[in-house]
Design a protein around this motif. Structure first.
Motif, short mmCIF file in Angstrom:
data_model
loop_
_atom_site.label_atom_id
_atom_site.label_comp_id
_atom_site.label_asym_id
_atom_site.label_seq_id
_atom_site.Cartn_x
_atom_site.Cartn_y
_atom_site.Cartn_z
N GLY A 181 -36.42 0.83 2.34
CA GLY A 181 -35.83 2.03 0.93
C GLY A 181 -34.05 1.80 1.08
O GLY A 181 -34.49 -0.32 0.22
N ILE A 182 -33.24 1.97 0.74
CA ILE A 182 -32.05 1.79 -0.13
C ILE A 182 -31.50 0.57 -0.21
O ILE A 182 -31.09 -0.72 -0.93
CB ILE A 182 -30.71 2.83 -0.22
CG1 ILE A 182 -31.32 4.46 -0.62
CG2 ILE A 182 -29.94 2.21 -0.96
CD1 ILE A 182 -30.04 4.87 -0.37
N ASN B 90 -24.87 1.02 4.76
CA ASN B 90 -26.31 2.05 4.17
C ASN B 90 -26.68 2.37 5.54
O ASN B 90 -27.84 3.77 5.30
CB ASN B 90 -26.99 0.86 3.57
CG ASN B 90 -28.34 1.69 3.02
OD1 ASN B 90 -28.40 2.17 2.71
ND2 ASN B 90 -29.60 1.22 3.64
N THR C 75 -23.64 4.11 1.61
CA THR C 75 -24.73 5.14 1.70
C THR C 75 -24.38 6.24 1.94
O THR C 75 -24.31 7.08 3.41
CB THR C 75 -26.34 4.93 1.88
OG1 THR C 75 -26.36 2.99 1.06
CG2 THR C 75 -27.04 5.96 0.61
N VAL D 23 -34.70 10.20 -2.28
CA VAL D 23 -35.42 9.05 -2.15
C VAL D 23 -36.45 9.22 -1.29
O VAL D 23 -36.77 9.39 0.22
CB VAL D 23 -33.90 8.49 -1.61
CG1 VAL D 23 -34.88 6.72 -2.54
CG2 VAL D 23 -33.05 7.72 -2.36
N SER E 166 -38.38 6.79 1.03
CA SER E 166 -37.84 6.36 1.98
C SER E 166 -38.48 6.97 3.39
O SER E 166 -38.79 7.67 3.92
CB SER E 166 -35.94 5.91 1.99
OG SER E 166 -35.35 7.04 2.70
N GLU F 28 -37.35 6.54 -6.38
CA GLU F 28 -37.67 5.57 -5.86
C GLU F 28 -35.75 4.84 -5.25
O GLU F 28 -34.74 4.79 -5.92
CB GLU F 28 -38.22 4.15 -6.56
CG GLU F 28 -39.44 4.44 -6.95
CD GLU F 28 -40.31 5.01 -5.78
OE1 GLU F 28 -40.67 4.67 -5.25
OE2 GLU F 28 -41.39 5.44 -5.77
N PRO F 29 -35.97 3.82 -4.12
CA PRO F 29 -34.71 3.46 -3.76
C PRO F 29 -34.44 2.38 -4.85
O PRO F 29 -32.87 2.09 -4.79
CB PRO F 29 -35.21 2.66 -2.52
CG PRO F 29 -36.39 3.21 -2.49
CD PRO F 29 -37.48 4.18 -3.42
N THR F 30 -35.38 2.09 -5.54
CA THR F 30 -34.86 0.99 -6.58
C THR F 30 -33.59 1.93 -7.79
O THR F 30 -32.66 0.66 -7.84
CB THR F 30 -35.45 -0.13 -7.98
OG1 THR F 30 -36.66 0.99 -7.88
CG2 THR F 30 -35.85 -0.78 -6.29
N SER G 176 -30.14 0.68 -5.61
CA SER G 176 -29.86 0.01 -5.92
C SER G 176 -29.39 -0.17 -7.68
O SER G 176 -28.14 -0.65 -7.33
CB SER G 176 -30.75 -1.08 -5.20
OG SER G 176 -32.23 -1.20 -6.32
#
Length: 242
Positions: free
Chosen positions: A18-19, A88, A138, A186, A188, A210-212, A215
């Motif tokens: 995930g993140i 996180n 997070t 998200v 995940s 998306e996790p990206t 990030s």
């Protein structure tokens, strides 16, 4: 690839998916070494295979008091110093309060709140001694709005929002920045308990990200000049309505 974080070392909890994984990979792509803290050895091994020696696995169960208390020593057993700590790891409960049970509530609050506070308390003397550092947490958009369909999760993230705001004020005089990223939904493992139909409807409606995309926000926050702290960045899918 860039050298934006060249010479820096980060540690990320819940780093194997995930993140956490997305942030691990983003920091490595910008030159950092990342200590990945997770229980999933196989997932961490895959990240090491993909990214090499700058991905450093550290198997810990943060719900185990001994592992949690030994966090900093375990990190410094892998690297010489810690510049960035990203708390996180977390878990999720949705639905009505009556649909869950006390043990599940305890586990969520321990991981989402208590572990975060303990981890920050454990690592901050190291950063205070070095007179520099970044602490990232997070959180969630659910920490800014009383979400009626996830009362336990939302309450845990409200607690974290208060914690980040207070710790930013306590640690700024030591050269330490404290901030949180507050994503909307998200894609995940936290959504694993969503009904398949609900998940598909959300994907089709464009209300998941998306996790990206989270990030990317973390990298932006960490890359600001030292005289700037972004205390909280809320990141939402454009179609998400809360």
């Amino acid at each position: 690839m860039s050298d934006m974080f060249g010479g820096k070392t980060a540690a990320i909890t819940g780093a194997a998916s995930g993140i956490g994984r997305a942030t691990t990979e983003a920091l490595i792509s910008h030159g950092a070494r990342v200590v990945m803290i997770d229980r999933d050895e196989a997932a961490m091994a895959r990240i090491v295979e993909a990214h090499g020696e700058n991905a450093i696995p550290l198997k810990l169960d943060l719900l185990d008091p001994a592992d949690c208390d030994g966090l900093l020593d375990a990190i410094l057993g892998k690297v010489d110093a810690l510049d960035i700590f990203h708390a996180n790891a977390g878990t999720y409960i949705g639905g009505d309060l009556s649909d869950t049970d006390n043990a599940t509530i305890d586990r969520m609050l321990n991981l989402n709140v208590n572990v975060v506070m303990k981890n920050v308390r454990t690592i901050m003397p190291h950063m205070i001694e070095r007179k520099t550092g970044d602490i990232m947490v997070t959180a969630s958009v659910a920490g800014h709005f009383p979400v009626p369909w996830e009362p336990v999760y939302s309450s845990s993230k409200w607690a974290i929002t208060a914690f980040v705001q207070t710790m930013r004020r306590q640690l700024r005089e030591h050269g330490i920045r404290v901030g949180q990223v507050s994503p909307g939904p998200v894609i995940s493992a936290l959504l694993d308990d969503w009904e398949p139909d609900r998940l598909q409807r959300a994907k089709d409606a464009g209300t998941l990200m998306e996790p990206t995309e989270v990030s990317d926000a973390v990298i932006y926050m960490l890359s600001r000049p030292r005289n700037i702290t972004i205390r909280d960045m809320i990141v939402l899918p454009t179609a998400f309505d809360l």
